[in-house]
Design a protein around this motif. Sequence first.
Motif, PDB file in Angstrom:
ATOM      1  N   ARG A  81       9.224  -4.418  -6.691  1.00  0.00           N
ATOM      2  CA  ARG A  81       9.136  -5.181  -5.432  1.00  0.00           C
ATOM      3  C   ARG A  81       9.006  -6.653  -5.809  1.00  0.00           C
ATOM      4  O   ARG A  81       8.185  -7.014  -6.655  1.00  0.00           O
ATOM      5  N   PRO A 118       3.093  -2.383   7.206  1.00  0.00           N
ATOM      6  CA  PRO A 118       1.829  -2.339   7.912  1.00  0.00           C
ATOM      7  C   PRO A 118       1.951  -2.884   9.329  1.00  0.00           C
ATOM      8  O   PRO A 118       2.839  -3.696   9.586  1.00  0.00           O
ATOM      9  N   HIS A 144      15.247  -3.033   1.771  1.00  0.00           N
ATOM     10  CA  HIS A 144      14.108  -2.152   1.463  1.00  0.00           C
ATOM     11  C   HIS A 144      14.644  -0.717   1.623  1.00  0.00           C
ATOM     12  O   HIS A 144      14.316   0.002   2.554  1.00  0.00           O
ATOM     13  N   THR A 169       0.855  -1.204   0.000  1.00  0.00           N
ATOM     14  CA  THR A 169       0.000   0.000   0.000  1.00  0.00           C
ATOM     15  C   THR A 169       0.880   1.240   0.000  1.00  0.00           C
ATOM     16  O   THR A 169       0.845   2.059  -0.929  1.00  0.00           O
ATOM     17  N   ARG A 170       1.699   1.365   1.065  1.00  0.00           N
ATOM     18  CA  ARG A 170       2.508   2.571   1.245  1.00  0.00           C
ATOM     19  C   ARG A 170       3.494   2.806   0.092  1.00  0.00           C
ATOM     20  O   ARG A 170       3.557   3.895  -0.496  1.00  0.00           O
ATOM     21  N   THR A 171       4.300   1.791  -0.210  1.00  0.00           N
ATOM     22  CA  THR A 171       5.404   1.989  -1.160  1.00  0.00           C
ATOM     23  C   THR A 171       4.867   2.264  -2.563  1.00  0.00           C
ATOM     24  O   THR A 171       5.289   3.205  -3.232  1.00  0.00           O
TER      25      THR A 171
HETATM   26  N1   CP Z   1       6.500  -0.371   4.668  1.00  0.00           N
HETATM   27  C1   CP Z   1       6.044  -0.900   3.510  1.00  0.00           C
HETATM   28  O1   CP Z   1       6.820  -1.322   2.654  1.00  0.00           O
HETATM   29  O2   CP Z   1       4.690  -0.941   3.393  1.00  0.00           O
HETATM   30  P1   CP Z   1       3.905  -1.506   2.133  1.00  0.00           P
HETATM   31  O3   CP Z   1       4.127  -3.018   2.120  1.00  0.00           O
HETATM   32  O4   CP Z   1       2.463  -1.149   2.382  1.00  0.00           O
HETATM   33  O5   CP Z   1       4.464  -0.890   0.902  1.00  0.00           O
END
Ligand code: CP
Length: 298
Positions: A102, A256, A130, A51-53
Amino acid sequence: MSNSLLGMAELTRDQINHLLERTRFWQEHWQAPPQVLANRTIANLFFEPSTRTRFSFEMAAKRMGAHVLNFMESASSTTKGESLYDTVKTLEAMGFDAVVIRHKENGIVHSLASLVDVPLINAGTGTTEHPTQCLLDLYTISQHFGTVKGITVAIIGDILHSRVAMSHLAALPKMGARVIISGPRHLLPTEVLGPIEFWPIDQAVAEADVVMMLRLQLERFSDLALSVDQYHRDYGLTEKRAKMMRPGAVIMHPGPVNRGVEIAGSLIECERSLINRQVANGVLTRMAILEWVIQGES
Ligand code: CP
């Protein structure tokens, strides 16, 4: 000259400082960012959920004027057997300016980078690196404390399966931070390079300026060897344990979050928490990263 961002192990301290300075620039120009990536096109290739990345890369690129195309594995020719190498070469031939990847396989972005010309960004690979999360965490620490140098960071939890932790173990000592790790013995790496200290959780929490909790990554292993409730009591940041933190110490988590597992739900948005600040800084940091891989260090 363009760059790829493979891992924190490859970045020099000067390069990290450059990226942190440019993140600050993008923060200062948040309202009307210069459109330095106008007419550029970025591909987001995510073979694991995010979500974030993924969203922050898309938002970062668009704020700088770039176009973004999101790859859908299930609708792509990888379902017909096309390799990741052939997929990236295909995108390169189309003229993409950068590819964000990813993937579950350790080292795959490093291997690809030596075979293609298009700049690659490691958006999290396997359990090894990461770097974009690490850079946004470094920015968040320096934004809060004014520096990373001399800050004590306790990284706590499932370190064995955490690519975020691996990037931090490579970067924090390079930036002059002191690093403590803590967690169940069977979720710690058997070997860590560099000046890393191991402490039991209560002492780690009491000693740190930054208490960085990690998600228990149950999708990467099957035998936790204790119940999730026991894990929370023994290795989680409970409300009681958070009271042991030093004055001025902060809580971080890459997300998350498993509420009530590695961290009590009530702590996620508490006064000490920088967790939502990390998310906000993710967009700014990824603006600096996209600028760096496409335009170089001009
Ligand atoms: N911290 C992180 O990588 O979150 P996501 O898996 O939501 O991208």
